[in-house]
Design an enzyme around this catalytic site. Structure first.
Site, PDB file in Angstrom:
ATOM      1  N   GLU A  72      -9.950   5.908 -33.969  1.00  0.00           N
ATOM      2  CA  GLU A  72     -10.082   4.617 -33.278  1.00  0.00           C
ATOM      3  C   GLU A  72     -11.512   4.125 -33.399  1.00  0.00           C
ATOM      4  O   GLU A  72     -12.437   4.943 -33.472  1.00  0.00           O
ATOM      5  CB  GLU A  72      -9.763   4.771 -31.801  1.00  0.00           C
ATOM      6  CG  GLU A  72      -8.378   5.296 -31.511  1.00  0.00           C
ATOM      7  CD  GLU A  72      -8.140   5.332 -30.009  1.00  0.00           C
ATOM      8  OE1 GLU A  72      -7.609   4.355 -29.477  1.00  0.00           O
ATOM      9  OE2 GLU A  72      -8.524   6.332 -29.375  1.00  0.00           O
ATOM     10  N   HIS A 119       3.774   6.300 -25.977  1.00  0.00           N
ATOM     11  CA  HIS A 119       4.029   5.039 -26.687  1.00  0.00           C
ATOM     12  C   HIS A 119       3.993   5.219 -28.207  1.00  0.00           C
ATOM     13  O   HIS A 119       4.504   4.384 -28.939  1.00  0.00           O
ATOM     14  CB  HIS A 119       3.091   3.916 -26.202  1.00  0.00           C
ATOM     15  CG  HIS A 119       1.703   3.987 -26.740  1.00  0.00           C
ATOM     16  ND1 HIS A 119       0.748   4.816 -26.217  1.00  0.00           N
ATOM     17  CD2 HIS A 119       1.093   3.331 -27.760  1.00  0.00           C
ATOM     18  CE1 HIS A 119      -0.375   4.665 -26.887  1.00  0.00           C
ATOM     19  NE2 HIS A 119      -0.200   3.765 -27.830  1.00  0.00           N
ATOM     20  N   ASP A 137       0.886  -1.165   0.000  1.00  0.00           N
ATOM     21  CA  ASP A 137       0.000   0.000   0.000  1.00  0.00           C
ATOM     22  C   ASP A 137       0.925   1.217   0.000  1.00  0.00           C
ATOM     23  O   ASP A 137       1.588   1.512   1.006  1.00  0.00           O
ATOM     24  CB  ASP A 137      -0.884  -0.022   1.248  1.00  0.00           C
ATOM     25  CG  ASP A 137      -1.801   1.198   1.300  1.00  0.00           C
ATOM     26  OD1 ASP A 137      -1.605   2.126   0.493  1.00  0.00           O
ATOM     27  OD2 ASP A 137      -2.702   1.209   2.162  1.00  0.00           O
ATOM     28  N   HIS A 191       0.126  12.354 -28.136  1.00  0.00           N
ATOM     29  CA  HIS A 191       0.406  11.602 -29.358  1.00  0.00           C
ATOM     30  C   HIS A 191       0.368  12.474 -30.623  1.00  0.00           C
ATOM     31  O   HIS A 191       1.275  12.435 -31.455  1.00  0.00           O
ATOM     32  CB  HIS A 191      -0.584  10.450 -29.533  1.00  0.00           C
ATOM     33  CG  HIS A 191      -0.671   9.545 -28.341  1.00  0.00           C
ATOM     34  ND1 HIS A 191       0.407   9.229 -27.560  1.00  0.00           N
ATOM     35  CD2 HIS A 191      -1.720   8.869 -27.795  1.00  0.00           C
ATOM     36  CE1 HIS A 191       0.031   8.404 -26.585  1.00  0.00           C
ATOM     37  NE2 HIS A 191      -1.262   8.177 -26.707  1.00  0.00           N
ATOM     38  N   LYS A 228       1.706   8.268 -19.137  1.00  0.00           N
ATOM     39  CA  LYS A 228       0.778   9.366 -19.237  1.00  0.00           C
ATOM     40  C   LYS A 228      -0.530   9.001 -18.535  1.00  0.00           C
ATOM     41  O   LYS A 228      -0.785   7.806 -18.400  1.00  0.00           O
ATOM     42  CB  LYS A 228       0.533   9.744 -20.697  1.00  0.00           C
ATOM     43  CG  LYS A 228      -0.247   8.674 -21.477  1.00  0.00           C
ATOM     44  CD  LYS A 228      -0.605   9.168 -22.838  1.00  0.00           C
ATOM     45  CE  LYS A 228      -1.945   9.847 -22.863  1.00  0.00           C
ATOM     46  NZ  LYS A 228      -3.068   8.911 -23.098  1.00  0.00           N
TER      47      LYS A 228
HETATM   48  C1  BG6 Z   1      -3.650   5.976 -25.202  1.00  0.00           C
HETATM   49  C2  BG6 Z   1      -4.955   6.658 -24.916  1.00  0.00           C
HETATM   50  O1  BG6 Z   1      -2.581   6.797 -24.844  1.00  0.00           O
HETATM   51  O2  BG6 Z   1      -3.570   5.681 -26.595  1.00  0.00           O
HETATM   52  C3  BG6 Z   1      -6.111   5.787 -25.349  1.00  0.00           C
HETATM   53  O3  BG6 Z   1      -5.042   6.926 -23.523  1.00  0.00           O
HETATM   54  C4  BG6 Z   1      -5.963   5.385 -26.792  1.00  0.00           C
HETATM   55  O4  BG6 Z   1      -7.346   6.456 -25.141  1.00  0.00           O
HETATM   56  C5  BG6 Z   1      -4.586   4.802 -27.054  1.00  0.00           C
HETATM   57  O5  BG6 Z   1      -6.975   4.432 -27.094  1.00  0.00           O
HETATM   58  C6  BG6 Z   1      -4.351   4.584 -28.533  1.00  0.00           C
HETATM   59  O6  BG6 Z   1      -3.167   3.864 -28.706  1.00  0.00           O
HETATM   60  P1  BG6 Z   1      -2.952   2.949 -29.993  1.00  0.00           P
HETATM   61  O7  BG6 Z   1      -1.544   2.478 -29.879  1.00  0.00           O
HETATM   62  O8  BG6 Z   1      -3.965   1.842 -29.898  1.00  0.00           O
HETATM   63  O9  BG6 Z   1      -3.192   3.837 -31.178  1.00  0.00           O
END
Ligand code: BG6
Length: 517
Positions: A229, A191, A102, A253, A161
């Site tokens: 998406e 990422h 914790d 991103h 993030k």
């Molecule tokens: C994340 C977001 O950073 O990236 C999500 O918090 C999003 O909401 C995701 O769905 C998209 O990542 P990828 O790699 O699937 O395009």
């Protein structure tokens, strides 16, 4: 497989794989750890990229001993990786430990200290702390690690993030982490920077001579960046309702993609050069006035609809909101209305010599008609038409960079259709599909990024000043939206977003380029 560190002698300044690593994941039983981080570590182990002497320590509130944690991770690997290589799976599971902790309870921490100290060559071990938890816990975790004397270099901390909710909270997080770790020890993950196709953007621009002379306002009309998406907010309702698409996707991103398109050539793709150049782009983003925000931004929220053949609920239903279908001026008080957007489109300007007058149109949304992340560079029309009597169709040259899925590039040109009788012109394309050009598996973004952390290579991570510059640019937009109190426009799930997003670009005599590879 040879051990990664055995490949060639270390060169000064070039990050090398250490001999030993303790990889600690706070949030070790969470979705990110089980769905992304552990599968990425499994793949790295399979490819021989993980140092032989690596332990992986999952930290969570769950009452699991090492064996129970191994069973949980094994199930997750089966779900997210699929067919497992038995030897690799056994080796990876053997590396795992679980510590119940914790974070807010000082008396719990001795368990983690004990595990971290309980290994031979403890002083020569690279310690990585991956904070896959809510940012409110970043400070308490860093302080807990510090109190146990666990933070000296070469220890590294990885921040997932969101780094903050706005500029002030990002600064507060950076300050609290910075009290314990030096900036060189802090790895802020975006990422998208780990995606092969995103790194390939750097190579396309800077390892070829063909494009650079054209890569400016003389030859480029505008740039489009789309991250669409098909997923909805899913289980992340609590987080998303506080965030929305601008904070969740654009601040990080999409602005990172924009930086890679717009940046000047770095001296080399080394420690700081790329980050220095990206920062300059963020600093050159034109701040928007309230009138420009009203004119150049569009917010949307998905209703119900058909996505990939499946009927899905609206955002409001998913979040449990009693949201009216009418806008406030049609009789609803704004206080009843959630302002969270699941779609945003913006027209952005980069105020520098290279990009003066070239709009960047950005858009991102959930529950769209397709999953596709793409960058389209639209070139100007030829300066003079030497085929005034032509027939057929022409279109400006375009470079379409498909980030995902089906990574690749397509260059749209104009050609003459074969046959007599004058010039009949037709758009044609040069296609490069990475899957067919390269036989290797394209690694997941996290595989590359996690190994960069272990090696201590910060190039693909966001520096403190970058994160804060991105928030500083977003701040007036967030504030103005909140002040106006208008709810986002409704769009049907499975559509291309609100129609106003189409107007945003069409009023400039341009249109969203929807061609797919
Ligand atoms: C994340 C977001 O950073 O990236 C999500 O918090 C999003 O909401 C995701 O769905 C998209 O990542 P990828 O790699 O699937 O395009």
């Amino acid at each position: 497989m040879p051990h990664a560190s055995a490949a060639g002698a270390a060169q000064p300044g070039v990050p090398v794989m250490p001999e030993r690593c303790d990889f600690t994941v706070f949030g070790g039983t969470g979705n990110l750890a089980l769905g992304k981080l552990l599968p990425a570590l499994y793949q790295s182990d399979l490819e021989g990229h993980l140092p032989d002497d690596t332990r992986i320590i999952g930290v969570s509130l769950a009452d699991l001993d090492d064996d129970a944690y191994r069973a949980t991770v094994h199930d997750a690997l089966l779900e997210h990786v699929g067919d497992l290589d038995d030897d690799t799976a056994e080796r990876l599971l053997g590396r795992l430990h679980h510590v119940r902790l914790d974070i807010q309870d000082g008396s719990d921490w001795h368990r983690l200290y004990g595990v971290l100290k309980d290994r031979p060559h403890v002083d020569a071990t690279v310690r990585v702390y991956y904070l896959a938890v809510a940012p409110t816990l970043f400070g308490p975790i860093c302080r807990g690690l510090d109190e146990g004397g666990m933070t000296a270099a070469p220890a590294r901390v990885v921040l997932e993030k969101p780094i903050g909710h706005d500029l002030a909270s990002a600064r507060a997080i950076n300050a609290v982490v910075g009290e314990v770790f030096d900036e060189a020890q802090i790895f802020r993950i975006d990422h998208y920077l780990g995606k092969e196709s995103v790194q390939n953007l750097l190579v396309t621009r800077f390892a070829n001579t063909l494009l650079e002379p054209l890569w400016n306002s003389h030859w480029i009309d505008h740039v489009q960046i789309t991250v669409a998406e098909t997923v909805g907010v899913g289980e992340r309702v609590g987080y998303y309702e506080q965030a929305g698409a601008l904070r969740d996707m654009v601040q990080n991103h999409l602005l990172q993609l924009l930086c890679l398109v717009a940046m000047e050539p770095p001296i080399e793709v080394g420690r700081e050069d790329v980050r220095d150049e990206k920062l300059k782009v963020l600093q050159a983003l034109k701040p928007m006035t309230p009138a420009e925000i009203d004119r150049d931004t569009v917010r949307g929220r998905y209703g119900s609809g058909l996505v990939e053949g499946r009927q899905v609920s609206s955002y409001d239903e998913e979040v449990g909101l009693e949201t009216p279908s009418l806008a406030p001026h049609e009789g609803y008080s704004t206080s009843e209305v959630s302002l969270t957007e699941t779609f945003v489109a913006l027209k952005v300007e980069v105020q520098n010599w290279r990009w003066a007058g070239v709009p960047f149109y950005l858009r991102t949304g959930k529950r769209m008609d397709r999953r596709s992340s793409e960058i389209v560079i639209v070139f100007k029309e030829p300066p003079h038409d030497v085929f005034p009597h032509r027939t057929g169709v022409t279109a400006p040259n375009r470079l379409h960079i498909q980030v995902q899925p089906d990574e690749g590039m397509r260059l749209h040109l104009t050609a003459k259709e074969p046959g007599p009788g004058g010039y009949r012109l037709k758009p044609v394309s040069l296609d490069l599909n990475f899957a067919s050009a390269f036989s290797q598996r394209s690694p997941d973004a996290y595989e590359r990024l996690l190994m960069d952390v272990v090696k201590g290579n910060p190039t693909l991570f966001m520096r403190r000043d970058e994160v804060e510059a991105a928030w500083a640019w977003c701040a007036p937009i967030i504030e103005h939206w909140a002040e106006t109190g208008l709810p986002p426009k409704r769009y049907a799930a499975g559509s291309a977003g609100p129609t106003t997003a189409i107007t945003l670009i069409e009023r400039d005599g341009r249109s969203w380029q929807e061609d797919h590879l």
